[in-house]
Enzyme design. Sequence first.
Site, mmCIF file in Angstrom:
data_model
loop_
_atom_site.group_PDB
_atom_site.id
_atom_site.type_symbol
_atom_site.label_atom_id
_atom_site.label_comp_id
_atom_site.label_asym_id
_atom_site.label_seq_id
_atom_site.Cartn_x
_atom_site.Cartn_y
_atom_site.Cartn_z
ATOM 1 N N LYS A 36 -23.797 24.396 -11.413
ATOM 2 C CA LYS A 36 -24.475 23.299 -12.109
ATOM 3 C C LYS A 36 -23.579 22.061 -12.101
ATOM 4 O O LYS A 36 -22.358 22.170 -12.300
ATOM 5 C CB LYS A 36 -24.779 23.731 -13.551
ATOM 6 C CG LYS A 36 -25.634 22.758 -14.353
ATOM 7 C CD LYS A 36 -25.949 23.352 -15.724
ATOM 8 C CE LYS A 36 -26.791 22.443 -16.597
ATOM 9 N NZ LYS A 36 -27.109 23.048 -17.911
ATOM 10 N N SER A 111 -31.896 22.878 -19.141
ATOM 11 C CA SER A 111 -31.409 21.869 -18.223
ATOM 12 C C SER A 111 -30.849 22.423 -16.918
ATOM 13 O O SER A 111 -30.664 21.668 -15.966
ATOM 14 C CB SER A 111 -30.323 21.046 -18.908
ATOM 15 O OG SER A 111 -29.212 21.862 -19.251
ATOM 16 N N SER A 135 -30.541 26.414 -22.141
ATOM 17 C CA SER A 135 -30.577 25.879 -20.782
ATOM 18 C C SER A 135 -30.256 26.852 -19.663
ATOM 19 O O SER A 135 -30.411 26.492 -18.498
ATOM 20 C CB SER A 135 -29.633 24.689 -20.673
ATOM 21 O OG SER A 135 -30.265 23.557 -21.182
#
Length: 444
Positions: A36, A111, A135
């Site tokens: 990420k 996210s 997330s």
Amino acid sequence: MNLPERDRELHAFLHFSDEQPLVQDGPLSGSAVAIKDNLCIQGWPTTAGSRILENFVPPYTATVVERLRQAGARLVGKTNLDEFAMGSSTENSAYGVTRNPWDLERVPGGSSGGSAAAVAAGLCDMALGTDTGGSIRQPAAFCGITGLKPTYGRVSRYGCIAYGSSLDQIGPLAYTAEDCARVLQVIAGPDALDSTCYQEVCPDFSAEMKADCKGLRLGWDPALVKDLPGDMRAAFEAGLEVYRSLGVTLVEVSLPHLEYSLPAYYLIATAEASSNLARYDGVRYGHRAQGAKDVGSMMSKTRAEGFGPEVKRRIMLGTYALSSGYYDAYYAQAQKMRTVLRQDFEKAFAATDAFALPTTPAPAFKIGEKSDDPLAMYLSDVYTVVANLTGLPAISHPGGFVGGLPVGLQLMAPAWQEGRLLQLAHHFQQQTSYHQKRPQMAAV
Ligand code: GLN
């Protein structure tokens, strides 16, 4: 087809790498792993999905990434996310939306939407995400894969771009609990570079995962699912039945204050975000606005240009909640609610070994469907934020399909019991085939 071509429709990645594995015979040798883009890697662009870090190249590498390299993983790139991990759909990225591989008109969740979409579409074997309020678990649920938020303090956050420092954790996403266990084993454990990191050495998660789960007691609260749409509730109850068929005892327990977790979370997360984001001032690194006359206007111009609308909204909400005169009414109350929720779980875990709840109230929504309504977006986190407020570990694993879209089943456990979550999820996956289903685009 190479990775950038295969990612063209999805836009799961912000940066690709052809870095070769550092080690040939590590526990993750042969695995392609995506990271990420709020985790720093020295020499790689690291944007956190924000314009304010558009040209930022960190001078150091996150501990988790260093450990993946030492374990032989092949790092394939950085994945898209909501700006500074604030969001539930990946629509808040400054670099465009990521699409859900099961339905390109839908969001992958957020996210960590890029990480979940990349795994689900078969663009990598595993990925790292971060979870401040869901997330990792919510995008795992929306994309039909498994995602684990470890106990607060289990995984070093050195090199993770902070959002809500009392809530943030890094964790794995993969199709199976087994692969999540392999990644967790590598990334977890003490780290001298993160003083919030738990000092105890980790157990052997894969060994704990394999132990028979017969006789374990799984709690659930019927009141938490009674208002769900019928098909979501049916999927959840069918999941509980799978556990029953594995010899797990289902126990009804009450979690009376769960409804307060969402407001408490959105006060604490925004308060901490407003403080963490004060470092983006255009002075030390990241974007700096041109043409300002003095340092004050340079800072405000930098932030006006660099932050997107959701990040600005959160800074305003958080600053308000922390301001004198309001602090006791909002922030202090929200902190007290964390204690109440922790006590609810202490009670629940006195009679059970783990607790089951849905990951989300609905499957993946359409791109654009909630982007003009922040409250509707926040409400999609109703089942996930409590794990962060309490610091407890939680996993989401594939739990069926609703309207052709995957949904997740979420389990929580007492602190440091990630092994038990992996054990339950792994045995569920021995009994079911949801985690073996692939979106059509992954087959080509
Ligand atoms: N959707 C939640 C939020 O917007 C959680 C995000 C996260 O876990 N990073 O704050």
